[in-house]
Structures are given as structure tokens and as C-alpha cells.
Design an enzyme around this catalytic site. Structure first.
Site, mmCIF file in Angstrom:
data_model
loop_
_atom_site.group_PDB
_atom_site.id
_atom_site.type_symbol
_atom_site.label_atom_id
_atom_site.label_comp_id
_atom_site.label_asym_id
_atom_site.label_seq_id
_atom_site.Cartn_x
_atom_site.Cartn_y
_atom_site.Cartn_z
ATOM 1 N NE ARG A 178 -24.548 35.629 -28.850
ATOM 2 C CZ ARG A 178 -24.386 36.631 -29.711
ATOM 3 N NH1 ARG A 178 -24.457 37.886 -29.285
ATOM 4 N NH2 ARG A 178 -24.163 36.383 -30.976
ATOM 5 N N GLY A 179 -21.347 31.099 -25.744
ATOM 6 C CA GLY A 179 -20.189 30.305 -26.132
ATOM 7 C C GLY A 179 -18.916 31.090 -26.320
ATOM 8 C CB VAL A 180 -17.997 34.688 -25.850
ATOM 9 C CG1 VAL A 180 -16.714 35.511 -25.888
ATOM 10 C CG2 VAL A 180 -19.012 35.257 -26.839
ATOM 11 C CB THR B 121 -16.966 27.513 -24.871
ATOM 12 O OG1 THR B 121 -17.749 27.326 -23.691
ATOM 13 C CG2 THR B 121 -16.548 26.161 -25.423
ATOM 14 C CG PHE C 182 -1.188 35.093 -12.131
ATOM 15 C CD1 PHE C 182 -2.027 34.701 -13.166
ATOM 16 C CD2 PHE C 182 -0.964 34.226 -11.095
ATOM 17 C CE1 PHE C 182 -2.650 33.470 -13.135
ATOM 18 C CE2 PHE C 182 -1.583 32.978 -11.052
ATOM 19 C CZ PHE C 182 -2.418 32.599 -12.087
ATOM 20 C CE1 TYR D 268 -11.795 30.441 -16.842
ATOM 21 C CE2 TYR D 268 -12.365 31.092 -14.604
ATOM 22 C CZ TYR D 268 -12.076 31.430 -15.918
ATOM 23 O OH TYR D 268 -12.088 32.751 -16.291
ATOM 24 C CB VAL E 232 -17.695 37.060 -21.640
ATOM 25 C CG1 VAL E 232 -18.798 37.119 -22.691
ATOM 26 C CG2 VAL E 232 -16.760 35.887 -21.910
ATOM 27 C CB VAL F 116 -10.658 35.006 -18.540
ATOM 28 C CG1 VAL F 116 -11.820 34.321 -19.254
ATOM 29 C CG2 VAL F 116 -9.360 34.240 -18.775
ATOM 30 C CB SER G 26 -13.265 36.599 -10.672
ATOM 31 O OG SER G 26 -13.757 36.245 -11.949
#
Length: 432
Positions: A104-106, A108, A424, A136, A97, A95, A131
Site C-alpha cells: 500500500r506504499g507504506v 515507499t 546492525f 531495496y 511493515v 524496517v 532480509s
């Protein structure tokens, strides 16, 4: 997504965005974007292994003007849950960005599309290691397993006499790759005994052996010691050694423990004694051990072990009734849980959970609730490592009748602390 296919988040259309499933031929640019977000180069052998383990069909990306600015992936696992069953589980990873596109909501948008896809696929659980811990919870993930980090002054501790004779244990140094099958057979036998452990299949058994020279920082290549009783493999340890010398020509080396697994108390004690007594060393570092590590009850002075408790595995119930029915319960339970879950509204509402050591039933109800909590709190309690009592003390659970907290705490408890022993995601790779 809107009816026209445009991404909508927080009520605002963002026409420059495009959330996509990852095309199979775009793995390399996808993974390059992940590496860029973590600001760290990666040895080729590590990149090659993740490439072999990756599941492009389960990955998402966000493009803006053609460039990848966000990523999210899922690995397909089976995780042990209380009662010993292994349950289909989505291992959320990769995950990221891009720094100039944050807030900017990326993220989400990625989490929204990911959890919707998991719900459509009927996947009961999602897990991740964060991380950055605060990220979350707003997506319904709760910290469900802790890990213990040990920094042991090995010359200042000794092991107490183990409850059984460890002299019956035969130790042998073996090539980690040649011993891999025997180690994995033991790992598979241990899997049902501890919640949070993932089955290692289809290449995942190689992750604990990742050992690029660029990561060693003066340590030896990974070494492996095998414990046998009557010829049967009952334990193993994987580790590396970095030897340093003081100005007085005294060796002050460090043993860095990757794994110690044993199904026999004799083997467990013998392996730890071997590690603690390694020649030319005065320190042992074990960064990822279970919260109920038995070593703390064998050493002569726990204060020289410097145990530090860290967050580890975060759990999210994707399909609440399936997840609650997938595990068993340490004590009989029959109560109504009122669950708030704005990010996965199909879970929201009141659920009657009836279960015991044989199984469980979970159905919607209009009855008055015994406990109220949100999805993240339920995720925290799911594996039995975080109790309803401690969550209530933090204001995360509200009881509506006397005894409800005690009943839920007893039912959801686990004989062993949940633990995720291998990585993982990049934040838990075996770098020490």
C-alpha cells in the site's frame, strides 16, 4: 508530504496515514512492532542491548488509526571506504511493515521521508543489509559487498605451511568480556584496511558477544582465543562448540565461528589451525567471512570448505558528490558519469569525477557522458567489490567510449574486498 501535511505517495492522498518521527518515549512500542514483523521472540538481554543502541530521533513510524503499521530506523556509523578514510554513514535498520498493510506504499513512504532527512542532514551514504534481497534496489541501494559462508569438514583438510613461522604465535584462552578491550583495539587498527567495516563505538562492541542461552542450540557459551606475538595482541577468534556423538560413540562436534581477526599472517594461520583442530569436532561453520578469505589459500582441499557466496552490504549514495569525494581511487580517473536517480533527484544528471590516490573532485557538467548508470549500480561499485565491467555485462552500466569501463573498474577497485563483519540489523545477528 503535501502542503497541508498529508502524506502523498504515487499521486494519491492517503488520509489514514501519518508518517511521524518517533517520540522518545515511544521506543518500546516501536521496537515491539519491529519484533512482530519478524515473527520471532527475542531474549530480554538482546532487546535491552538494542534499546541502549537505538537512536529514537533517527527513527520513523507510520500510524494508521493510531496503530503502528510501519517502522524504519537509522544508526549513526562511520564506515571505512577505499583509501582508508572513515565516512559518516547511516545504517538503515528496523524496517518493517505490518503484514496486512503491505503493498500500500507504506515502505515507499518511509524510505521517501528517510532519504529526504538524510539529504537535509548532509549524510553522504546510507547502507543496509536486506532480509529480502529484491526490496531495496528501487530506492537506489546496490549490493556492494559479499560475504562468504564456509562449512568445513575439518578432519578432511589441513593447513598448508604458512608463509611465516606460526610457532612464534602464543595462543591463550581468555574470557571474552575481559579480552574485549584488546580485541577492539585490534579491530580499530584493521578498520582502515578493508572497506565496509564500521567503527564499533558506544556499545556496538558488545553486539558480537550477544550470547543468550536460547540461541545456543546446544552450543557452549561464546569462547575467545587471543593470539600474541612478542606480547602484543595480533589476532583473536570468538566461537562456540557443540559436541554431538554418533551411534558408534564417535564425537562429531561443530565449531561455530563468530569472528577471526588478525593483522599478522602468523596469527591468522595459528588461529585457523586452532579452530580446525578443536578436539571432539569434525565440522567448522563460519557464516560471515570476507569474499577474499585467505583461508581458501591455506587449506589443503578447498572443496571440503564448501564456500558459498552471499549478498551482504547494500550501499546508497545519498549525497553523490560528497560520497564520491570521500574515498580515494586506485588509479587516476577523469570521466563523466551520467546518473539516473529518480528517488533522489538531487543526484540525477551528469557528474565529472576527477580523482586519484590522494583525493577527488566531483562537479556537475554538461559534457558528454563516458558512462551511464543508475544510482543502485553506482552504489554497488562504490566500495570496490563490484566492478563496472561486471555491471556492464549485466546491462547495468552503458559505456559511451572505448576504454571507459576499464578505466572506471581500475579506479574504483579496492585492494581488499569490502566486508561488513558485524550486525546492525536482525538479519545478521550473531546466530549460527
Amino acid at each position: 508530504m503535501s502542503p497541508t501535511g498529508e502524506l502523498v505517495t504515487h499521486g494519491c492522498q492517503l488520509p489514514d496515514w501519518d508518517v511521524q518521527a518517533l517520540p522518545p518515549d515511544q521506543w518500546q512500542p516501536f521496537y515491539a512492532a519491529v519484533l512482530g514483523a519478524f515473527h520471532e521472540p527475542e531474549p530480554d538481554e538482546v532487546t535491552a542491548l538494542w534499546g541502549s543502541l537505538g537512536e529514537p530521533r533517527r527513527c520513523l513510524l507510520v500510524r494508521e488509526r493510531g496503530a503502528i503499521v510501519g517502522t524504519a530506523g537509522v544508526f549513526s556509523f562511520r564506515m571505512s571506504v577505499p583509501g582508508g578514510r572513515s565516512v559518516d554513514t547511516a545504517g538503515v535498520s528496523m524496517v518493517s511493515v505490518q503484514a496486512v498493510r503491505r503493498r500500500r506504499g507504506v515502505l515507499t513512504a518511509l524510505m521517501r521521508q528517510q532519504i529526504d532527512a538524510l539529504q537535509r542532514a548532509g549524510e553522504p551514504l546510507a547502507v543496509l543489509t536486506a532480509s529480502e534481497a529484491p526490496i531495496y534496489g528501487r530506492f537506489g541501494y546496490g549490493m556492494a559487498a559479499r560475504q562468504l559462508s564456509l562449512d568445513i569438514a575439518s578432519r578432511r583438510v589441513r593447513l598448508a605451511t604458512p608463509p611465516v613461522d606460526s610457532d612464534e604465535v602464543e595462543l591463550s584462552l581468555e574470557d571474552p568480556y575481559k579480552a574485549l578491550d584488546a580485541c577492539e583495539e585490534l579491530y580499530a587498527r584493521l578498520l582502515p584496511q578493508r572497506p565496509g567495516m564500521m567503527a564499533r563505538e558506544n556499545g556496538w562492541e558488545l553486539v558480537p558477544l550477544l550470547d543468550p542461552p536460547a540461541w545456543r542450540e546446544g552450543s557452549s557459551p561464546v569462547e575467545c582465543v587471543i593470539a600474541r606475538v612478542d606480547g602484543k595482541v595480533v589476532g583473536y577468534a570468538r566461537y562456540s562448540v557443540a559436541v554431538e556423538w554418533s551411534r558408534t560413540n564417535t564425537a562429531e562436534g561443530t565449531v561455530r565461528v563468530r569472528d577471526i581477526e588478525a593483522e599478522d599472517p602468523r596469527a591468522y594461520a595459528a588461529l585457523w589451525r586452532f579452530i580446525l583442530e578443536t578436539d571432539l569436532t569434525s565440522r567448522v561453520i563460519a557464516p560471515n567471512r570476507p569474499a577474499d578469505e585467505a583461508l581458501l589459500h591455506l587449506v589443503s582441499d578447498v572443496r571440503h570448505c564448501t564456500p558459498t557466496v552471499l549478498d551482504s552490504l547494500y550501499v546508497r549514495l545519498v549525497d553523490l558528490p560528497r560520497a564520491l569525494c570521500a574515498r580515494t581511487y586506485a588509479a587516476a580517473i577523469d570521466m563523466v558519469l551520467e546518473v539516473g536517480d529518480g528517488f533522489a533527484p538531487w543526484n540525477q544528471g551528469r557528474w565529472r569525477l576527477t580523482g586519484d590516490g590522494e583525493g577527488a573532485v566531483c562537479t556537475r557538467t554538461h559534457d558528454a557522458p563516458d558512462l551511464s548508470l543508475d544510482a543502485a549500480a553506482l552504489g554497488s561499485a562504490y566500495l570496490g567489490g563490484v566492478t563496472f565491467t561486471e555491471l556492464a555485462a549485466a546491462g547495468r552500466v552503458r559505456a559511451h567510449r572505448p576504454g571507459a569501463l576499464a578505466t572506471a573498474t581500475a579506479a574504483f577497485s579496492s585492494a581488499s574486498a569490502p566486508w561488513m563483519p558485524f550486525a546492525f540489523c536482525r538479519s545478521l545477528l550473531p546466530r549460527l
